[in-house]
Design a protein around this motif. Sequence first.
Motif, PDB file in Angstrom:
ATOM      1  N   HIS A 132       0.910  -1.284   0.620  1.00 37.41           N
ATOM      2  CA  HIS A 132       0.580  -0.167  -0.195  1.00 37.41           C
ATOM      3  C   HIS A 132       1.083   1.104   0.011  1.00 37.41           C
ATOM      4  O   HIS A 132       0.355   2.410  -0.343  1.00 37.41           O
ATOM      5  CB  HIS A 132      -0.993   0.172   0.864  1.00 37.41           C
ATOM      6  N   PHE A 133       1.940   0.928   0.256  1.00 41.59           N
ATOM      7  CA  PHE A 133       3.151   2.761   0.049  1.00 41.59           C
ATOM      8  C   PHE A 133       4.284   2.193  -0.841  1.00 41.59           C
ATOM      9  O   PHE A 133       5.032   1.312  -0.876  1.00 41.59           O
ATOM     10  CB  PHE A 133       3.416   2.439   1.700  1.00 41.59           C
ATOM     11  N   VAL A 134       3.994   2.098  -1.930  1.00 41.88           N
ATOM     12  CA  VAL A 134       4.580   1.867  -2.810  1.00 41.88           C
ATOM     13  C   VAL A 134       6.130   2.692  -3.001  1.00 41.88           C
ATOM     14  O   VAL A 134       5.404   4.538  -3.139  1.00 41.88           O
ATOM     15  CB  VAL A 134       4.092   1.744  -4.448  1.00 41.88           C
ATOM     16  N   ASP A 135       7.125   2.578  -2.943  1.00 43.63           N
ATOM     17  CA  ASP A 135       8.365   2.890  -3.101  1.00 43.63           C
ATOM     18  C   ASP A 135       9.108   2.433  -3.309  1.00 43.63           C
ATOM     19  O   ASP A 135       9.156   0.934  -4.291  1.00 43.63           O
ATOM     20  CB  ASP A 135       8.872   3.909  -1.809  1.00 43.63           C
ATOM     21  N   THR A 136      10.702   2.703  -3.603  1.00 46.16           N
ATOM     22  CA  THR A 136      11.929   2.092  -3.663  1.00 46.16           C
ATOM     23  C   THR A 136      11.897   0.441  -3.475  1.00 46.16           C
ATOM     24  O   THR A 136      12.632   0.354  -4.884  1.00 46.16           O
ATOM     25  CB  THR A 136      12.899   3.045  -4.456  1.00 46.16           C
ATOM     26  N   THR A 137      11.593   0.122  -2.564  1.00 49.06           N
ATOM     27  CA  THR A 137      11.856  -0.806  -2.379  1.00 49.06           C
ATOM     28  C   THR A 137      10.833  -1.897  -3.007  1.00 49.06           C
ATOM     29  O   THR A 137      10.837  -3.539  -2.748  1.00 49.06           O
ATOM     30  CB  THR A 137      11.627  -1.144  -0.709  1.00 49.06           C
TER      31      THR A 137
END
Length: 254
Positions: A132-137
């Motif tokens: 739910h928290f799309v980031d580079t990881t």
Amino acid sequence: MIEAIADYFANIPSSHRSLMLVGGIAFFWCLESAVPLFRFRYNKWRHAGVNLIFTLTTIAINFSLAFLLLRATEWAQANHFGLLGWLGTLPIFLQLVIGLLLLDLIGAYLAHWVEHKIDLLWRFHAVHHSDHFVDTTTANRHHPGESVIRFAFTTLAVVVAGAPIWMVMLYQSLSVLLSQFNHANIGLPPSVDRGLSLVIVTPDMHHVHHHHEQPLTDRNFGNIFSIWDRLFGTYAAAPRESLVYGIDSHPDAA
């Protein structure tokens, strides 16, 4: 210039490949803090810890199966198999362009498209979309089963392209960095993002794919090049502020 690149990637040490992975995550991690697209209310370190566990399993699978890529490219080169071999002698620049395009088409776009169309494969891929928290990881948040599926498609791409090992290593390095880039929680100036998206997959383009509802979940499958989505009619755009990450079948996933 290209000859020097080919020589480097033909003999690239594992330590350099690892440095690209870690360095890319670190760079985009810092950039997310400087120019965030969304200011998530989450524990960034805890979120990264979960995704990095998946990253480690992906690394373990890819390294343990790497010998298959080497065997595939050796076989294709020895038997003059694959598109690059069939086209005859081409300038190295054209070999690079054709090879990278074909590796990206089969190894990334086709693999991704299939994972959305076959229910069994989607169950593996849903782990990636449940963030739910799309980031580079998020880029390397893959179920081990998906890592194997992706590896199989990459191997198929190597044989179909008849790609030499240096091109395969270059493609994988670009794939890692571009995936970290287009998943990163960064807000590029809209005009810059639009311009880049004519060639490569950008954050705005890929974040649409992570929207939690259809039909946007089944759009923008590309990883490196944006041409495939535009060519095959799977491209879509959506306002940044309208995006909600995750998948509606897993509303409580994180």
